[in-house]
Design an enzyme around this catalytic site. Structure first.
Site, PDB file in Angstrom:
ATOM      1  N   HIS A  74       5.848   6.262  -2.533  1.00  0.00           N
ATOM      2  CA  HIS A  74       7.165   6.782  -2.932  1.00  0.00           C
ATOM      3  C   HIS A  74       7.016   8.248  -3.314  1.00  0.00           C
ATOM      4  O   HIS A  74       7.800   9.094  -2.907  1.00  0.00           O
ATOM      5  CB  HIS A  74       7.706   6.053  -4.173  1.00  0.00           C
ATOM      6  CG  HIS A  74       7.850   4.573  -4.031  1.00  0.00           C
ATOM      7  ND1 HIS A  74       7.730   3.721  -5.097  1.00  0.00           N
ATOM      8  CD2 HIS A  74       8.112   3.793  -2.951  1.00  0.00           C
ATOM      9  CE1 HIS A  74       7.937   2.479  -4.701  1.00  0.00           C
ATOM     10  NE2 HIS A  74       8.150   2.491  -3.393  1.00  0.00           N
ATOM     11  N   ARG A  86      12.018  -5.532   5.895  1.00  0.00           N
ATOM     12  CA  ARG A  86      12.618  -5.186   4.598  1.00  0.00           C
ATOM     13  C   ARG A  86      14.142  -5.310   4.636  1.00  0.00           C
ATOM     14  O   ARG A  86      14.807  -5.289   3.625  1.00  0.00           O
ATOM     15  CB  ARG A  86      12.194  -3.774   4.213  1.00  0.00           C
ATOM     16  CG  ARG A  86      12.693  -3.306   2.849  1.00  0.00           C
ATOM     17  CD  ARG A  86      11.819  -2.194   2.363  1.00  0.00           C
ATOM     18  NE  ARG A  86      12.345  -1.469   1.239  1.00  0.00           N
ATOM     19  CZ  ARG A  86      13.048  -0.334   1.329  1.00  0.00           C
ATOM     20  NH1 ARG A  86      13.324   0.197   2.514  1.00  0.00           N
ATOM     21  NH2 ARG A  86      13.449   0.287   0.250  1.00  0.00           N
ATOM     22  N   ALA A 115       3.125   1.651   2.972  1.00  0.00           N
ATOM     23  CA  ALA A 115       4.318   0.795   2.870  1.00  0.00           C
ATOM     24  C   ALA A 115       5.385   1.472   2.009  1.00  0.00           C
ATOM     25  O   ALA A 115       6.570   1.439   2.332  1.00  0.00           O
ATOM     26  CB  ALA A 115       3.953  -0.569   2.283  1.00  0.00           C
ATOM     27  N   CYS A 164       0.834  -1.214   0.000  1.00  0.00           N
ATOM     28  CA  CYS A 164       0.000   0.000   0.000  1.00  0.00           C
ATOM     29  C   CYS A 164       0.865   1.259   0.000  1.00  0.00           C
ATOM     30  O   CYS A 164       2.085   1.193   0.122  1.00  0.00           O
ATOM     31  CB  CYS A 164      -0.884  -0.010   1.234  1.00  0.00           C
ATOM     32  SG  CYS A 164       0.074   0.100   2.764  1.00  0.00           S
TER      33      CYS A 164
HETATM   34 FE1  CFM Z   1      12.868   0.233  -5.711  1.00  0.00          FE
HETATM   35 FE2  CFM Z   1      12.267  -2.123  -5.856  1.00  0.00          FE
HETATM   36 FE3  CFM Z   1      10.879  -0.392  -4.336  1.00  0.00          FE
HETATM   37 FE4  CFM Z   1      13.402  -1.124  -3.668  1.00  0.00          FE
HETATM   38 FE5  CFM Z   1      12.413  -3.066  -1.988  1.00  0.00          FE
HETATM   39 FE6  CFM Z   1      11.324  -4.043  -4.206  1.00  0.00          FE
HETATM   40 FE7  CFM Z   1       9.887  -2.383  -2.727  1.00  0.00          FE
HETATM   41 MO1  CFM Z   1      10.439  -4.750  -1.900  1.00  0.00          MO
HETATM   42  S1  CFM Z   1      14.220  -1.475  -5.570  1.00  0.00           S
HETATM   43  S2  CFM Z   1      12.434   0.765  -3.644  1.00  0.00           S
HETATM   44  S3  CFM Z   1      14.263  -1.931  -1.855  1.00  0.00           S
HETATM   45  S4  CFM Z   1      11.010  -0.590  -6.440  1.00  0.00           S
HETATM   46  S5  CFM Z   1      12.500  -4.995  -2.718  1.00  0.00           S
HETATM   47  S6  CFM Z   1      11.960  -4.171  -6.377  1.00  0.00           S
HETATM   48  S7  CFM Z   1       9.295  -4.076  -3.720  1.00  0.00           S
HETATM   49  S8  CFM Z   1      10.698  -2.723  -0.866  1.00  0.00           S
HETATM   50  S9  CFM Z   1       9.023  -0.457  -3.152  1.00  0.00           S
HETATM   51  C1  HCA Z   2       6.692  -3.620   0.916  1.00  0.00           C
HETATM   52  C2  HCA Z   2       8.047  -4.102   1.344  1.00  0.00           C
HETATM   53  C3  HCA Z   2       8.532  -5.272   0.544  1.00  0.00           C
HETATM   54  C4  HCA Z   2       7.712  -6.526   0.803  1.00  0.00           C
HETATM   55  C5  HCA Z   2       8.425  -7.743   0.385  1.00  0.00           C
HETATM   56  C6  HCA Z   2       7.659  -8.996   0.142  1.00  0.00           C
HETATM   57  C7  HCA Z   2       9.993  -5.520   0.969  1.00  0.00           C
HETATM   58  O1  HCA Z   2       6.354  -3.642  -0.245  1.00  0.00           O
HETATM   59  O2  HCA Z   2       5.978  -3.179   1.781  1.00  0.00           O
HETATM   60  O3  HCA Z   2       6.516  -8.987  -0.283  1.00  0.00           O
HETATM   61  O4  HCA Z   2       8.300 -10.025   0.346  1.00  0.00           O
HETATM   62  O5  HCA Z   2      10.854  -5.510   0.123  1.00  0.00           O
HETATM   63  O6  HCA Z   2      10.225  -5.732   2.159  1.00  0.00           O
HETATM   64  O7  HCA Z   2       8.516  -4.977  -0.825  1.00  0.00           O
END
Ligand code: CFM
Ligand code: HCA
Length: 531
Positions: free
Chosen positions: A184, A86, A55, A52
């Site tokens: 983001h 994370r 998150a 969400c």
């Molecule tokens: Fe960029 Fe990602 Fe994301 Fe990420 Fe992550 Fe991710 Fe995420 Mo999980 S590089 S910031 S550190 S888009 S692993 S592939 S999904 S938290 S929002």
């Molecule tokens: C997030 C964080 C997450 C979840 C990872 C997962 C992460 O989206 O809130 O589903 O295993 O990297 O910790 O993307």
């Protein structure tokens, strides 16, 4: 693969089929144009892996900032969900504060929902200031906060005046967007508007840079910083892995922005260029070749013979240390295939690293990437705004007349653009091969069909889909959290990755996935007429 997609789609009712069809494609470079739908609502009832807006804001962009007490205003579950899972690491340097192992929450209860939660939030801020004396506080809103109308902005303003430290309010209620991507954007806007440029900094050495969209998962940022330090770069700030708000205040003094995760931070990268004249370079520290290319591009950008030479020395030294090990693991992985589904960057970045150990990614996709993450930034003018996009306030910045500094002449910028991804990102699809499949916002039903049909040696996933694969006897590697391992970035990270993947593929465990008594009964008996 076209047949595979047709088969997969055939189980959906008409409207859902039409919807899902637009989120899938088989790469075909003979076609003039190929497009994919992305960043739209998941069909209700479908088991998505998305998160969400809260998150994306608190968990992803803000969470890694060490010197800030991040208060989640909401029920305890939201705060708990973003508490350490994370694996963004943070190490306090001399005199720095580090609160990232804590979970701060107002722990909203039913009476707060009925009578309002502002009082509780004020009390939480007071306690945080008295006990922890942080450099700053962030307040992140969860769904109920928006629904009952608590004014977190007013509370933040009052607290900021009262305690004399920045108190930043983020209206990142979970429902603000179709995924964490909205969060983001909300975090980017607020950091740009209220933090960046609020403190000046004298350069410590030559080549001042910011590292954007690198969150130090499993220590990736530690490895990247090690390499950049070794070459001699002056890292002004990191957004936000192992980062501090103190450093981000001075981000406008850098001469180049490196963008690792385009999805989560492209907003700040663009605004820093517009307001202060800092160009950004798309980098990729995942994979040995990606790292080398990135380092060479950076040196070329600064156009300094000594830097170019030092870069080559470091590359040679680092390669010398890893090449034998990497070759050994490659031998153990060669010829295998992967399916790869991660959030918004890694499903692209990790394809290179897989390739380096002989593994071809045959199906890939993002959970919440936008069309530009798939098709490249060229598509941005064609992307239609939806009502969901309009939910997120668009921040426009203008040139800071006093502090704007042109880092490159127009001619040189253009010339460098021909040689490197300066201010540009070509997206995932351009690097995939014909016949390979791209699927956006993959769900659990589709995961089962794909894995059953293709039986890849490894499935790159998150926690929600990992065990779907492993129960089918397919090795699944979490590429969000790295399953307690890492770092995977840079030179040494590549070896860690190769070691873990090779162990996962080659373990004899997969031979025991069928219980031994299913193949070879231990006793024979009849029950209800069946043997
Ligand atoms: Fe960029 Fe990602 Fe994301 Fe990420 Fe992550 Fe991710 Fe995420 Mo999980 S590089 S910031 S550190 S888009 S692993 S592939 S999904 S938290 S929002
Ligand atoms: C997030 C964080 C997450 C979840 C990872 C997962 C992460 O989206 O809130 O589903 O295993 O990297 O910790 O993307």
């Amino acid at each position: 693969n076209k047949k595979l997609l047709d088969n997969l789609l055939s189980a959906y009712p008409g409207k859902s089929m039409k919807n899902r069809k637009e989120h899938m494609m088989v790469k075909d470079s003979n076609k003039n144009e190929q497009h994919i739908m992305a960043n739209t609502r998941t069909i209700p009832g479908i088991m998505t892996n998305r998160g969400c807006a809260y998150a994306g804001c608190k968990g992803v962009v803000l969470g890694p900032l060490k010197d800030v007490v991040h208060i989640t205003h909401g029920p305890i579950g939201c705060s708990y969900y973003t508490w350490g899972t994370r694996r963004h690491k943070g190490r306090a340097k001399d005199g720095e504060k580090n609160f990232i192992s804590y979970a701060f929450s107002t722990d909203m209860q039913d009476p707060d929902i009925v009578f309002g939660g502002e009082k509780k939030l004020k009390q939480a801020i007071k306690e945080a200031v008295e006990i922890f004396e942080p450099e700053a506080i962030s307040i992140s809103a969860t769904c109920p906060v928006g629904l009952i109308g608590d004014d977190i902005n007013a509370v933040a303003k009052e607290a900021q005046e009262k305690y004399g430290i920045p108190v930043l309010a983020f209206s990142c209620e979970g429902y603000k967007g179709v995924s964490q991507s909205a969060g983001h954007h909300i975090a980017n806007n607020n950091l740009m508007e209220h933090v960046i440029g609020t403190k000046e900094r004298e350069p410590k050495k030559k080549y001042p840079i910011n590292l954007l969209g690198e969150y130090n998962i499993g220590g990736d940022g530690f490895e990247i910083s090690r390499i950049l330090d070794k070459i001699g770069y002056d890292i002004v700030s990191i957004m936000t892995g192992d980062g501090t708000l103190e450093e981000i205040k001075t981000a406008h003094t850098a001469d180049l922005n490196l963008v690792q995760c385009h999805r989560s931070i492209n907003y700040i990268a663009e605004m820093l260029e517009e307001k202060f004249g800092i160009p950004w370079l798309k980098v990729n520290f995942i994979g040995v070749q990606g790292t080398i290319e990135t380092l060479r591009n950076m040196a070329k950008y600064f156009d300094d013979e000594a830097l170019i030479q030092r870069t080559e020395e470091v590359i040679e030294e680092e390669l010398g240390e890893i090449k034998d090990l990497l070759a050994k693991y490659k031998e153990m992985c060669d010829g295998n295939t992967a399916c790869l589904f991660v959030g918004g960057s890694r499903a692209h970045h990790y394809q290179n690293l897989f390739k380096e150990i002989g593994i071809e990614t045959v199906v890939a996709g993002y959970e919440f990437g936008h069309r530009d993450d798939y098709e490249g930034r060229g598509i941005i003018p064609d992307i239609e705004m939806t009502a969901d996009d309009r939910n997120i306030p668009e921040l426009t910045v203008t040139k800071d007349e006093k502090r704007y500094k042109l880092r490159l002449s127009k001619e040189r910028y253009k010339k460098l653009q021909e040689e490197m991804p300066l201010g540009d990102y070509k997206g995932m699809i351009s690097e995939m091969k014909d016949g390979q499949v791209i699927i956006d916002d993959l769900n659990h039903y589709e995961t089962e069909i794909i894995l059953n049909a293709l039986k890849p040696a490894v499935f790159g996933s998150g926690i929600k889909d990992k065990y779907v694969a492993q129960k089918m006897g397919i090795f699944s590697k979490q590429l969000h959290s790295y399953d307690y391992s890492g770092p995977y970035a840079g030179f040494k990270g590549a070896v860690n990755f190769a070691r873990d993947i090779s162990a996962g593929i080659n373990t004899p465990t997969w031979n025991y996935i069928t219980a031994p008594w299913k193949n070879d009964p231990q006793i024979e008996a009849e029950l209800g007429g069946a043997s």
